[in-house]
Design a protein around this motif. Structure first.
Motif, mmCIF file in Angstrom:
data_model
loop_
_atom_site.group_PDB
_atom_site.id
_atom_site.type_symbol
_atom_site.label_atom_id
_atom_site.label_comp_id
_atom_site.label_asym_id
_atom_site.label_seq_id
_atom_site.Cartn_x
_atom_site.Cartn_y
_atom_site.Cartn_z
ATOM 1 N N ILE A 167 0.848 -1.195 0.000
ATOM 2 C CA ILE A 167 0.000 0.000 0.000
ATOM 3 C C ILE A 167 0.879 1.238 0.000
ATOM 4 C CG2 ILE A 167 -2.000 1.133 1.023
ATOM 5 C CD1 ILE A 167 -2.496 -1.801 0.461
ATOM 6 N N PHE A 168 0.706 2.082 -1.000
ATOM 7 C CA PHE A 168 1.366 3.381 -1.056
ATOM 8 C C PHE A 168 0.412 4.421 -0.474
ATOM 9 C CE2 PHE A 168 3.839 2.237 -5.200
ATOM 10 C CZ PHE A 168 4.729 1.477 -4.464
ATOM 11 N N PHE A 169 0.878 5.182 0.508
ATOM 12 C CA PHE A 169 0.062 6.238 1.109
ATOM 13 C C PHE A 169 0.615 7.615 0.785
ATOM 14 C CE2 PHE A 169 -1.290 2.806 3.946
ATOM 15 C CZ PHE A 169 -2.635 3.097 4.134
ATOM 16 N N ASP A 170 -0.250 8.494 0.350
ATOM 17 C CA ASP A 170 0.058 9.919 0.361
ATOM 18 C C ASP A 170 0.076 10.353 1.830
ATOM 19 O OD1 ASP A 170 0.165 12.725 -0.550
ATOM 20 O OD2 ASP A 170 -1.908 12.798 0.159
ATOM 21 N N LEU A 171 0.715 11.470 2.126
ATOM 22 C CA LEU A 171 0.744 11.944 3.516
ATOM 23 C C LEU A 171 -0.225 13.091 3.770
ATOM 24 C CD1 LEU A 171 4.548 11.801 4.494
ATOM 25 C CD2 LEU A 171 2.719 10.172 5.015
ATOM 26 N N ASP A 172 -0.001 14.232 3.126
ATOM 27 C CA ASP A 172 -0.791 15.430 3.442
ATOM 28 C C ASP A 172 -2.237 15.309 2.978
ATOM 29 O OD1 ASP A 172 1.239 16.835 4.736
ATOM 30 O OD2 ASP A 172 2.093 17.474 2.825
ATOM 31 N N ASP A 173 -3.159 15.500 3.923
ATOM 32 C CA ASP A 173 -4.602 15.416 3.715
ATOM 33 C C ASP A 173 -5.065 13.992 3.426
ATOM 34 O OD1 ASP A 173 -5.212 18.121 4.204
ATOM 35 O OD2 ASP A 173 -4.570 18.661 2.178
ATOM 36 N N THR A 174 -4.176 13.017 3.667
ATOM 37 C CA THR A 174 -4.564 11.613 3.606
ATOM 38 C C THR A 174 -4.335 10.983 4.980
ATOM 39 O OG1 THR A 174 -4.049 11.438 1.248
ATOM 40 C CG2 THR A 174 -4.191 9.381 2.496
ATOM 41 N N LEU A 175 -3.101 11.042 5.465
ATOM 42 C CA LEU A 175 -2.795 10.581 6.823
ATOM 43 C C LEU A 175 -2.613 11.753 7.780
ATOM 44 C CD1 LEU A 175 -0.298 7.663 6.046
ATOM 45 C CD2 LEU A 175 -2.749 7.512 6.563
ATOM 46 N N GLY B 117 6.641 17.177 -1.434
ATOM 47 C CA GLY B 117 6.946 18.065 -0.329
ATOM 48 C C GLY B 117 8.428 18.141 -0.022
ATOM 49 N N PHE B 118 8.723 18.812 1.098
ATOM 50 C CA PHE B 118 10.099 19.058 1.517
ATOM 51 C C PHE B 118 10.580 17.936 2.438
ATOM 52 C CE2 PHE B 118 8.154 23.087 0.453
ATOM 53 C CZ PHE B 118 9.126 23.696 -0.339
ATOM 54 N N THR B 119 11.731 17.393 2.147
ATOM 55 C CA THR B 119 12.235 16.219 2.852
ATOM 56 C C THR B 119 12.324 16.423 4.362
ATOM 57 O OG1 THR B 119 13.535 15.597 0.905
ATOM 58 C CG2 THR B 119 14.147 14.585 3.008
ATOM 59 N N ASP B 120 12.981 17.484 4.802
ATOM 60 C CA ASP B 120 13.167 17.703 6.238
ATOM 61 C C ASP B 120 11.832 17.836 6.961
ATOM 62 O OD1 ASP B 120 15.874 17.590 5.878
ATOM 63 O OD2 ASP B 120 16.206 19.757 5.985
ATOM 64 N N VAL B 121 10.885 18.513 6.331
ATOM 65 C CA VAL B 121 9.571 18.728 6.941
ATOM 66 C C VAL B 121 8.828 17.400 7.093
ATOM 67 C CG1 VAL B 121 7.291 19.767 6.642
ATOM 68 C CG2 VAL B 121 9.346 21.099 6.135
ATOM 69 N N GLN B 122 8.766 16.631 6.023
ATOM 70 C CA GLN B 122 7.994 15.394 6.064
ATOM 71 C C GLN B 122 8.608 14.363 7.007
ATOM 72 O OE1 GLN B 122 5.408 16.424 5.067
ATOM 73 N NE2 GLN B 122 4.861 15.791 2.993
ATOM 74 N N ILE B 123 9.925 14.242 6.980
ATOM 75 C CA ILE B 123 10.591 13.288 7.883
ATOM 76 C C ILE B 123 10.402 13.698 9.333
ATOM 77 C CG2 ILE B 123 12.826 12.375 8.616
ATOM 78 C CD1 ILE B 123 11.780 11.127 6.041
ATOM 79 N N ARG C 178 6.517 2.995 10.823
ATOM 80 C CA ARG C 178 5.450 2.189 10.221
ATOM 81 C C ARG C 178 5.650 1.945 8.723
ATOM 82 N NH1 ARG C 178 2.308 -0.412 14.015
ATOM 83 N NH2 ARG C 178 2.025 0.947 15.819
ATOM 84 N N PHE C 179 6.549 2.712 8.092
ATOM 85 C CA PHE C 179 6.710 2.606 6.640
ATOM 86 C C PHE C 179 8.025 1.925 6.275
ATOM 87 C CE2 PHE C 179 4.171 6.525 7.320
ATOM 88 C CZ PHE C 179 3.001 6.107 6.715
ATOM 89 N N GLU C 180 7.937 1.024 5.327
ATOM 90 C CA GLU C 180 9.133 0.356 4.825
ATOM 91 C C GLU C 180 10.038 1.355 4.111
ATOM 92 O OE1 GLU C 180 10.100 -3.177 1.605
ATOM 93 O OE2 GLU C 180 8.267 -3.317 2.821
ATOM 94 N N HIS C 181 9.410 2.272 3.373
ATOM 95 C CA HIS C 181 10.149 3.330 2.693
ATOM 96 C C HIS C 181 9.317 4.606 2.700
ATOM 97 C CE1 HIS C 181 13.639 1.163 1.162
ATOM 98 N NE2 HIS C 181 12.828 0.149 0.897
ATOM 99 N N ILE C 182 10.010 5.746 2.700
ATOM 100 C CA ILE C 182 9.362 7.049 2.609
ATOM 101 C C ILE C 182 9.949 7.762 1.407
ATOM 102 C CG2 ILE C 182 8.928 9.261 3.763
ATOM 103 C CD1 ILE C 182 9.433 7.754 6.440
ATOM 104 N N LEU C 183 9.144 7.942 0.366
ATOM 105 C CA LEU C 183 9.596 8.565 -0.872
ATOM 106 C C LEU C 183 9.051 9.985 -0.923
ATOM 107 C CD1 LEU C 183 11.181 6.394 -2.391
ATOM 108 C CD2 LEU C 183 9.145 5.346 -1.372
ATOM 109 N N ILE C 184 9.965 10.957 -0.947
ATOM 110 C CA ILE C 184 9.587 12.366 -0.914
ATOM 111 C C ILE C 184 10.086 13.044 -2.182
ATOM 112 C CG2 ILE C 184 9.749 14.524 0.405
ATOM 113 C CD1 ILE C 184 10.374 12.750 2.866
ATOM 114 N N SER C 185 9.244 13.869 -2.778
ATOM 115 C CA SER C 185 9.564 14.443 -4.084
ATOM 116 C C SER C 185 10.888 15.203 -4.085
ATOM 117 C CB SER C 185 8.424 15.359 -4.555
ATOM 118 O OG SER C 185 8.235 16.439 -3.666
ATOM 119 N N GLU C 186 11.174 15.964 -3.036
ATOM 120 C CA GLU C 186 12.414 16.728 -3.012
ATOM 121 C C GLU C 186 13.627 15.806 -3.073
ATOM 122 O OE1 GLU C 186 14.146 20.559 -0.658
ATOM 123 O OE2 GLU C 186 13.481 18.892 0.595
#
Length: 227
Positions: free
Chosen positions: A7-15, A123-129, A140-148
């Motif tokens: 399952i791939f999850f978006d973060l903002d406004d999803t979780l 989004g911005f890596t430092d912010v999301q992490i 909880r996530f095996e991987h976190i893929l961030i656009s930046e």
């Protein structure tokens, strides 16, 4: 019902409840600069930011440029003499401290712990992490893929390529993309050939040509699809 292993999850406004996070960070940075009439500025900012994030999806602006450009436009509109680059850095610092979750997010992620979960977010890596690490979603996530960090943003195929490579996924039929944005999450997933689940908490009518595989109005509804 199909069986999904990944399952791939978006973060903002999803979780994450991004509206609450944005309001809190916005208030803090404006208080730091001793500016009043925050509601007036925030309304303008939301309009400006919406346009710029859509431009990002369409490849018309870079993420690094977007950060300061939203405040530059805001300051021009309200005749404020402030440095947009520094202001944006301070705003992002406060945003990284916000961990407001969408209702049901923690429960859903916990109940899906037997699945392979990944976060794919613009989004911005430092912010999301920072937000993930300070929240109940940490670990909880095996991987976190961030656009930046990846150099690609949804709906571009590149960010999904990175996810598939890192997770060594070979069967697209076992993957489900969950997110709130039709143009980013759903379009990106559909373009890549994976099933999609549109999280639509406000029951907005879909008048676009984008047709998600599933739609849920509450995150818990996802459990009926994947369990």
């Amino acid at each position: 019902m199909k069986s999904y292993d990944i399952i791939f999850f978006d973060l903002d406004d999803t979780l994450f409840d991004f509206r609450s996070a944005q309001q809190a960070a916005f208030s803090k940075v404006f208080e730091q600069y001793k500016l009043n009439d925050i509601e007036q500025y925030e309304k303008s900012y939301r309009s400006i930011s919406k346009v710029l994030w859509r431009d990002l999806e369409n490849g018309l602006i870079s993420l690094s440029k977007l950060g300061s450009e939203r405040f530059r436009r805001l300051f021009v509109e309200h005749e404020l003499e402030l440095d947009d680059v520094t202001f944006n850095q301070d705003y992002l610092k406060f945003l990284g401290e916000q961990t407001h979750l969408v209702q049901g997010a923690e429960k859903v992620i916990k109940e899906l712990s037997h699945k392979r979960l990944a976060a794919i977010t613009n989004g911005f890596t430092d912010v999301q992490i920072s937000r993930i690490n300070k929240s109940p979603l940490v670990g909880r996530f095996e991987h976190i893929l961030i656009s930046e960090a990846t150099g690609f943003q949804k709906p571009q195929a590149g960010i999904f390529d990175v996810a598939f490579e890192k997770m060594k996924i070979t069967n697209k039929a076992k993957v489900l993309m969950v997110g709130d944005s039709l143009t980013s999450d759903m379009q990106g997933g559909l373009n890549y050939g994976i099933d999609t689940c549109w999280f639509n908490p406000n029951a907005v009518e879909n008048l676009s040509s984008i047709k998600p595989t599933y739609e849920v109005n509450h995150l818990e509804g996802l459990l009926d699809i994947v369990k």
